[in-house]
Every structure is written in C-alpha cells, then in structure tokens.
Design a protein around this motif. Structure first.
Motif, short mmCIF file in Angstrom:
data_model
loop_
_atom_site.label_atom_id
_atom_site.label_comp_id
_atom_site.label_asym_id
_atom_site.label_seq_id
_atom_site.Cartn_x
_atom_site.Cartn_y
_atom_site.Cartn_z
N PRO A 1 0.81 -1.23 0.00
CA PRO A 1 0.00 0.00 0.00
C PRO A 1 0.84 1.28 0.00
O PRO A 1 0.52 2.22 -0.74
CB PRO A 1 -0.83 -0.13 1.28
CG PRO A 1 -0.96 -1.60 1.48
CD PRO A 1 0.34 -2.19 1.01
N ALA A 2 1.90 1.33 0.80
CA ALA A 2 2.72 2.54 0.85
C ALA A 2 3.44 2.77 -0.47
O ALA A 2 3.57 3.90 -0.94
CB ALA A 2 3.73 2.44 2.00
N THR A 3 3.89 1.67 -1.10
CA THR A 3 4.56 1.80 -2.39
C THR A 3 3.58 2.21 -3.47
O THR A 3 3.90 3.04 -4.35
CB THR A 3 5.22 0.47 -2.77
OG1 THR A 3 6.07 0.02 -1.71
CG2 THR A 3 6.04 0.62 -4.04
N LEU A 4 2.36 1.65 -3.44
CA LEU A 4 1.33 2.04 -4.40
C LEU A 4 0.99 3.52 -4.26
O LEU A 4 0.84 4.24 -5.26
CB LEU A 4 0.08 1.19 -4.20
CG LEU A 4 -1.11 1.52 -5.12
CD1 LEU A 4 -0.74 1.29 -6.57
CD2 LEU A 4 -2.33 0.67 -4.73
N ALA A 5 0.90 4.00 -3.02
CA ALA A 5 0.63 5.42 -2.78
C ALA A 5 1.74 6.29 -3.36
O ALA A 5 1.48 7.34 -3.96
CB ALA A 5 0.47 5.68 -1.28
N ALA A 6 2.99 5.84 -3.19
CA ALA A 6 4.11 6.60 -3.75
C ALA A 6 4.05 6.61 -5.27
O ALA A 6 4.33 7.64 -5.91
CB ALA A 6 5.44 5.99 -3.29
N ALA A 7 3.66 5.49 -5.87
CA ALA A 7 3.55 5.42 -7.33
C ALA A 7 2.45 6.34 -7.84
O ALA A 7 2.62 7.07 -8.83
CB ALA A 7 3.31 3.98 -7.77
N LEU A 8 1.30 6.29 -7.17
CA LEU A 8 0.18 7.16 -7.57
C LEU A 8 0.58 8.63 -7.44
O LEU A 8 0.30 9.45 -8.32
CB LEU A 8 -1.04 6.86 -6.71
CG LEU A 8 -1.71 5.49 -6.92
CD1 LEU A 8 -2.82 5.28 -5.90
CD2 LEU A 8 -2.26 5.38 -8.34
N ALA A 9 1.22 8.99 -6.33
CA ALA A 9 1.64 10.38 -6.14
C ALA A 9 2.66 10.79 -7.18
O ALA A 9 2.61 11.93 -7.70
CB ALA A 9 2.23 10.54 -4.73
N TYR A 10 3.55 9.89 -7.53
CA TYR A 10 4.60 10.18 -8.51
C TYR A 10 3.97 10.58 -9.84
O TYR A 10 4.29 11.63 -10.41
CB TYR A 10 5.50 8.95 -8.68
CG TYR A 10 6.65 9.15 -9.65
CD1 TYR A 10 7.92 9.48 -9.18
CD2 TYR A 10 6.48 9.00 -11.02
CE1 TYR A 10 8.98 9.66 -10.07
CE2 TYR A 10 7.53 9.17 -11.91
CZ TYR A 10 8.77 9.51 -11.43
OH TYR A 10 9.81 9.69 -12.31
N PHE A 11 3.05 9.76 -10.35
CA PHE A 11 2.48 10.03 -11.67
C PHE A 11 1.45 11.16 -11.65
O PHE A 11 1.25 11.84 -12.65
CB PHE A 11 1.91 8.75 -12.27
CG PHE A 11 2.98 7.81 -12.74
CD1 PHE A 11 3.50 7.93 -14.01
CD2 PHE A 11 3.51 6.84 -11.91
CE1 PHE A 11 4.52 7.10 -14.45
CE2 PHE A 11 4.52 5.99 -12.33
CZ PHE A 11 5.04 6.13 -13.61
N ALA A 12 0.81 11.35 -10.50
CA ALA A 12 -0.07 12.52 -10.38
C ALA A 12 0.75 13.80 -10.40
O ALA A 12 0.37 14.79 -11.06
CB ALA A 12 -0.87 12.43 -9.08
N LEU A 13 1.89 13.82 -9.72
CA LEU A 13 2.75 15.01 -9.70
C LEU A 13 3.33 15.30 -11.08
O LEU A 13 3.47 16.47 -11.46
CB LEU A 13 3.88 14.81 -8.68
CG LEU A 13 3.48 14.92 -7.21
CD1 LEU A 13 4.60 14.43 -6.31
CD2 LEU A 13 3.11 16.36 -6.86
N ILE A 14 3.65 14.24 -11.85
CA ILE A 14 4.14 14.46 -13.21
C ILE A 14 3.06 15.13 -14.06
O ILE A 14 3.32 16.07 -14.81
CB ILE A 14 4.58 13.14 -13.86
CG1 ILE A 14 5.89 12.66 -13.26
CG2 ILE A 14 4.76 13.31 -15.37
CD1 ILE A 14 6.38 11.36 -13.85
N GLY A 15 1.81 14.62 -13.94
CA GLY A 15 0.71 15.23 -14.69
C GLY A 15 0.51 16.68 -14.33
O GLY A 15 0.32 17.53 -15.21
N LEU A 16 0.56 16.99 -13.05
CA LEU A 16 0.40 18.37 -12.60
C LEU A 16 1.58 19.23 -13.03
O LEU A 16 1.41 20.31 -13.61
CB LEU A 16 0.26 18.40 -11.07
CG LEU A 16 -1.04 17.86 -10.47
CD1 LEU A 16 -0.89 17.74 -8.96
CD2 LEU A 16 -2.21 18.78 -10.81
#
Length: 813
Positions: free
Chosen positions: A623-638
């Motif tokens: 879960p913590a790694t998935l959250a980091a992955a989601l945040a990573y690609f959301a930040l790239i989009g932003l």
C-alpha cells in the motif's frame, strides 16, 4: 522490424491524438464561445484516461497473445470514431451554461468526444505498458509523434477546413493501426487487419478531399454561436490555427461605425456597399468598398478621434480587420499608413480574394504586415503620429488554452510601453474599449493600464497625458508621451461638441462616473495598485506576468456569492463568464480525476491485482509503495502541465504570431520531452544509488533557471528577427522539457522494478487525469497570481517527485 512498426504505430496514433485535440479547440471556438472550449476538450481528453483505466480493470482482455491485435483494433476504432464524434458535436448548438440542463448538454458533447479518445487511450496504454518495448523509447516515440501532430495542424488548416482536417487526422490514425497490424503473428488475421486499416485510411482521405472541395461541405459546423448556419451565404471561408474567417455577400447598408456621434448628419448615413467579416462566427467587422465612397462617415466615429488632433504624419493601425481604420488614416492625410494584422487570412483578403473590393492594399502609402503588433513595433524603427488600436477582441484563443486570448499581449504594461516608444514626441496612441456605465470595468482597467505605463516612462502626472471620450457602449482613450497642450484641449473640446461625444476624463475635468472619478484622482503608483486590487473587479494593470486583461472576475469573490456576473459585464462579451466557466470546468475535472484515482481501488476485484506475468513482476505493490507510485504520476501530470502553460503564456508573447508560437512552444516542449525520454534509457535506475531517485531535480532546477533567464532574454531580443526569437525560445524551452521527459519512463521502470507491472496502465491514466485538471488549475493560478507562480508550482511538483522516487527505489531494492 516488429519493433520498428510498433514505434511507428505509437508515433502515428499519438500524433493524430494531439492533432485532433488542437482541431477540436479550433472547432469548439467556432461553434461555441471560446470559454467552453477548455471544458469540452477536458472531458474529451479524460476519455484517454478512461481507456487507460479500462486496460487496468480488464487485464484478461489484453493478454500477451492478443496485445498487437488489440492495438490495431483500438487504433482503427479511434480513426473511425473521431470524425463521427466531431460530426455529432457540430450538428447541434453548444450554448453557454446558464442552468442545470445546459450543464448536462455540455456533458453530453464532452462524452461524445470522449469515446474516440478512450479508444486512443487503450491503444497508447497497451503500446507503452504491454508490448515489452523499453519505456524510454516507447514514451519518446509517443512524444515525438505528438510533436509532429502539433506541427501537422498548421499546414493542414492552411490547406483545408477544420472538419476535413479531422478526416485527414483519422487517416493518419488508420496508418498507425496499419503499422500495428503488420506485427500480428497470425497470417490470416494480419491480412484481414491490413486490408481493413488500409481501406479505412483511403476512405477517410477520399472523403476529406470531397468535403474540402464541396461548395457546401457535408461535414461542417451546422450551428455557430447558437445560430443555424448556411454555408451558401458566404462568399469566402478561410481556416487557420488562429481562427475561421467568413466573408458575406455584398450588401448596401448605412455605414457601420463602432461609436457614431450624436450629431452625425443623415447624409453621412447614406448606404454604401459593404461585406460582413466574421472571426469565429461572432467577432464581426465590416469591409467597405474602398472605391465606392469618400468615406466621410468615418469622421463621425469616436474611434477615429485621434486624427482630429494629429491629422498628418506616419500612422499605424493595430488590427487591420475590414480596413476601416486604414481608410480613416488615409482620409485624414497620414502617410505612410502601416497596418499590422496577425491573422494571415484577413491580410490575404485585402491582398488577393477581396483586393478589388477592399482596395486598401493597392493604395499608395499603405503597408500591410502579417505580424504580431508587439514584435513588429519592437523591430520597427519609425516613429508615428498616431497608433490606433480599436476594439481588438476577436475572442480567438491561443495555444496557451481556451481562456488565454490572442489579444492579451496587446493589453499589458510592457506592450503599451512598446507602442508609446514608437510614437513621435507629440504622437497619440488611441485605444477603444467597451464601456458599461454601471460597471465600467474594461474602461477603468484601460485607464489604469495607461497610467502605469506612463509612470514607467517617467511621467509624473499621467492625467495631463490622457483624454477619455465616450458615447453609448464605447470609450476611446488617447495617450501621448507629452502632456496635451492648451491648443490640443481646446481643439478636443470643439470637436467633441461638434461630433456629439462625451468628454469623460481630461486634464481639465474628472469623470462624473464614481469609479472612474476615483481612478482619475489617484496621484501615485502605490495608490493606484492598492485601489485597483480592492475593487469588485480586478482592475490592476495587466503585465506580461499576468496578461489577462479581459478576465477581471475574481473567482474568490464570485464563489462567495457576492457578485452577479450578468450585472458586471456587457451581455455580448462573456469574458467574465469565461472565468466563471473555468471555475466550473476545473471543479468538474477535479471530481472526475478523483474518480479515476479511487474508482479502480473500489471496483477492481482483488484477485486480479496481479499481472499475468511470472515472477518477479507479479509480486504486486505494498500500500505505501502504491501510494508513492500514484503520487509520482499525479505530480508528473500536474507539473508538466503547469510548466507547459507557463511557458506557452510567457514565451508565446516573445515569439509573436500565435500560429508560430503554437508550433514553436507546444511542439518544442513535446519534442524536447521526447528527446528526454529517449535519453532516460541511459540512466541505470535499476542499480540503485542516488541517481535512481535524484533525477527529478533536473527538471526542477531547469525550470527555475529558465524562469530567471526568460525575462532578460526576451527583453534584450524583443526586436530581433523572427528566426532569432524562435531559436532563443527553443533554447529556453528545451532544458526543462528534456528533464520533464526523463521522469515518466524512469517512473515506469521504478514501478516495474518494485513489482507493479500490473498497475502501470492505471498510472498512465492517473498521469493523464491530473494533467487535464492541471490545465484549468494552471490557467487559474496564472490569472490570479501570475505566470511566475504557475512555473514555481510546476517546479515544486518535480521537486516533490524526489521523495516518491526514493520510496519506489527502496521498494524495489
């Protein structure tokens, strides 16, 4: 060869997707008001996110044995559905959102456009995450293809109309499907797919040729700005990336003036031969027959008042339009008369298709230049007695987005300083804008802009350099580098009384209108900015960092329910409503993005969270790694969109012409990001170490460096030749864009290294969803706090990637 055709398919489909997006911006700006373009395009682009999430939610449909086949079919589906969806959107009226049903109608338009984009989303997601291609090369081809698609739109719209261009783009996507079909290992299926894709491409190209050549094209906008349109009424129609220009039949009507004085005699109203020119179906101007009248009626138009004070010497016109301002300058006795028009389609009317009717291009002493006014006057060394800019507001959106108008750069302090410095010592810069007595927002902001520009020129008392006249819904401002003399003021009073216009603000009197009276009484810069920022509307002087003259609505004030937009703006303008719609669109985009983020977590069965691949790729993510992955690609989009919008707004003014700006800035960003993606393959993140998680610092630092360098570079080379400005713009764009292109493929590699191969389609969708909502957030940030803040937010997003990357590196260790 298989890899070659896969890369070619990715580039062709990505290019056609971006080309369709730009074409939809153009089409929507014609059929609806410009402020609806962003909303419709945002909903359509969310279709790509839906396609990505579909691949994630249904992994069983996309096994390794059928990936290539699904690629070809989804690409062909995009090619076939794109023209159908565009035809659907052009078949009915798209009206401003004033109630709940209007909102649902707009959602319906967006949903129709989302369908082909969803098919493209499936194709690109599979190509980037399920073909086994190196992520850096695959994503690099995606971006390089998108850059080529961006460049394709420019010559395409010069050759055919936008609807026919959509058909051509569909054919390009069909060629992408053909490239994918070539890789199918089953001979029978490969032959069928090749025949289908080739036939589809040829059919679309044939229909495009027929549609472009038809007198009444079957595929065309049927409704424009809520009114049914008959193409047979037009004598000429021209499309380009800036606008659609239509010319009506010759008619005999009384002269159309922006603001005729009360005392205009009946004989001056005698009918003359005219044609109606419309830009994007709404911004209209009249083209009078050049040789059929002495044009005495122009003497009674308030917008020509400056010629009463300065009747001779060189004159310049910003925005030639139908040629009326050029005729007024000629009639007064100016020579030469230099017309600067950024829309090549309008200049072409005067020089070619309507040359005999207009006549201005062939008149002695007239020069017509297809150029952006600020760029032209930065290079031009002549000084003028009069520079005219009358009601330049075509409502045509630029490459920076549907809320950033082409004319914004003309209404900034830096822009007015360029114009004022091109005046003779006693020359006059005259600007006409709309006037609403109860809420004179545009007029007040125009006066505040003039005062700030004069203070920056070293003037101590700006009021001595200003004259503001008004009649009905138009106000005309006259600005001079030197104070108006007693003789000037006496002549102005006599002419104002003779013509029948109101003297609102002069060195001898303050306005009767309370808001303008407060403004006219201000005596220093600090007081001006304090007063302007405290008003109901944003009346602060626009600058190149906040070049949004037309968008005066304060979102915070409006959201608090303190203001009724309809009472603050003239009904036909809609500029305040544009900001209102931007707020709505951004909120809806955020909600849809939240659905893209949370929906798969709720709906996807737990048993399918593992990818159908052997160890170690099937371990899944904690879960913590998935959250980091989601945040990573959301930040790239932003981050990518925040930086892109900031660069488009900032460098676009420097490049000049919006068509060239679109190609240089948007194409340059995407092309450079593609180069960065290709370079990313050289970075061995799988080995761990600092390079595995510090690479996001590259774009963050480059964005900061470019922000610091942009101001000095653009100021020093504002008068350089176009080629020099283009090369400098690319030099400014490339470093941060290359760094931004590195981050996406490296992020995919880190996720796969951590065992998250199954979720990569979802991450692709998250990146797209946050990119869509970021476009509205970035524009809102630029309007409210300035482009510098927008760029800083983008840099901060990339800086925050460091923590996410470090978490992914540790998870894969």
């Amino acid at each position: 060869m298989r890899a070659f055709f896969l890369y070619a398919g990715i580039a062709l489909v990505a290019g056609s997707t971006l080309a369709l997006e730009i074409l939809l911006t153009r089409i929507t700006s014609v059929i609806a008001w410009y402020h609806l373009s962003f909303f419709v395009i945002a909903l359509a682009m969310l279709g790509m996110t839906a396609g990505s999430i579909y691949v994630f939610m249904r992994p069983g449909r996309f096994g390794q044995s059928v990936v290539v086949r699904r690629l070809a079919r989804s690409s062909a589906l995009f090619a076939a559905l794109a023209p159908l969806a565009v035809a659907w959107t052009m078949s009915g009226p798209l009206l401003p959102v004033t109630d709940l049903m209007g909102f649902f109608a707009l959602l319906g338009f967006g949903a129709a456009l989302a369908v082909p984009f969803a098919a493209a989303g499936v194709a690109l997601t599979l190509a980037l995450t399920r073909t086994g291609l190196p992520p850096g090369r695959a994503y690099g081809c995606d971006l390089l293809g998108a850059a080529a698609g961006c460049g394709l739109v420019i010559p395409l719209l010069d050759a055919v109309d936008a609807a026919s261009a959509v058909l051509v783009v569909g054919a390009v996507a069909a060629l992408g499907a053909l490239a994918f079909a070539t890789c199918d290992e089953e001979p029978g299926e490969r032959r069928r797919s090749l025949g289908t894709c080739a036939g589809l491409a040829l059919a679309l190209l044939a229909f495009a040729g027929f549609n472009a050549a038809a007198e009444a094209p079957p595929l065309r906008p049927a409704w424009v700005k809520g009114l049914r349109e008959d193409p047979r009424e037009f004598m000429h129609v021209a499309w380009n990336t800036h606008s659609r220009v239509t010319v009506g039949a010759e008619i005999a009507l009384p002269p159309y003036l922006w603001a005729p004085g009360r005392n205009m005699p009946l004989e001056a109203r005698a009918p003359i031969q005219q044609r109606v020119l419309k830009i994007d179906g709404a911004a209209a101007t009249m083209m009078a027959e050049g040789s059929g009248s002495d044009h005495a009626y122009l003497d009674w138009d308030l917008s020509t008042f400056a010629h009463r004070l300065r009747p001779h010497g060189p004159a310049a016109v910003i925005g030639v339009g139908g040629g009326r301002d050029v005729l007024a300058a000629l009639r007064s006795g100016h020579a030469p008369v230099v017309g600067v028009e950024l829309n090549a389609a309008i200049v072409d009317l005067h020089r070619r298709s309507m040359a005999d009717f207009s006549t201005i291009a062939s008149r002695p002493g007239v020069e017509l230049h297809t150029d952006e006014a600020r760029s032209f006057f930065s290079r031009d060394r002549r000084h003028y007695d009069v520079i005219t800019m009358s009601l330049i507001d075509t409502w045509a959106s630029t490459g920076a987005g549907a809320y950033s108008l082409s004319e914004n750069g003309l209404y900034t302090v830096e822009g007015w300083l360029v114009f004022l410095r091109r005046l003779a010592p006693t020359g006059v810069f005259t600007v006409s804008r709309w006037y609403k007595k109860e809420s004179p927002g545009e007029t007040a902001r125009m006066v505040a802009l003039a005062m700030e520009a004069l203070w920056q020129l070293g003037v101590e008392q700006p009021r001595a350099h200003l004259l503001l006249l008004q009649i009905e819904s138009v106000a005309t401002l006259l600005v001079s580098p030197t104070p108006f003399s007693k003789e000037d003021l006496d002549l102005m009073q006599r002419e104002a009384v003779r013509i029948g216009v109101n003297m609102v603000l002069t060195p001898r009197r303050l306005p009767a209108q309370p808001l303008l009276a407060e403004l006219g009484a201000i005596e220093d810069r600090a007081a001006l900015w304090q007063w302007a920022s405290q008003q109901t509307l944003d009346l602060t002087p626009p600058t190149d960092d906040r070049p949004f003259f037309f968008n005066m609505l304060k979102p915070g004030t409006w959201l608090e329910g303190q203001e009724d937009v309809s009472q603050l703006d003239l009904g036909f303008l809609g500029n305040l409503q544009a900001t209102q719609t931007l707020v709505y669109a951004t909120l809806v985009s955020l909600l849809l993005t939240l659905g893209a983020l949370l929906g798969p977590l709720v709906a996807r069965p737990p048993a399918t969270t593992e990818a159908p691949r052997p160890e170690p790729a099937s371990r899944g993510l904690a879960p913590a790694t998935l959250a980091a992955a989601l945040a990573y690609f959301a930040l790239i989009g932003l981050g990518f969109m925040f930086v892109e919008i900031a660069l488009l707004s900032q460098v676009g003014v420097f490049v000049g012409h919006p068509t060239l700006s679109l190609a240089v800035v948007l194409g340059g960003i995407i092309l450079s990001a593609g180069v960065g993606s290709l370079i990313s393959g050289k970075l061995a993140v799988e080995r761990g170490g600092a390079i595995a998680w510090l690479f996001p610092l590259i774009p963050a630092l480059m964005v900061v460096a470019v922000r610091l360098a942009t101001g000095p570079v653009t100021e020093s080379f504002a008068g350089a030749e176009t080629t020099v400005r283009v090369l400098l713009s690319i030099a400014l764009i490339a470093p941060p864009a290359i760094g931004m292109g590195i981050c996406f493929p490296l992020g995919l590699r880190l996720v796969e290294r951590a065992g998250g191969h199954a979720v990569t389609p979802w991450l692709w969708g998250i990146n797209g969803a946050f990119g869509v909502c970021a476009s509205g957030l970035a524009l809102g940030t630029s309007m409210t706090w300035g482009i510098s803040t927008t760029m800083a937010v983008g840099a901060a997003c990339y800086l925050a990637l460091v923590a996410c990357a470090r978490k992914l590196v540790r998870a894969g260790g």
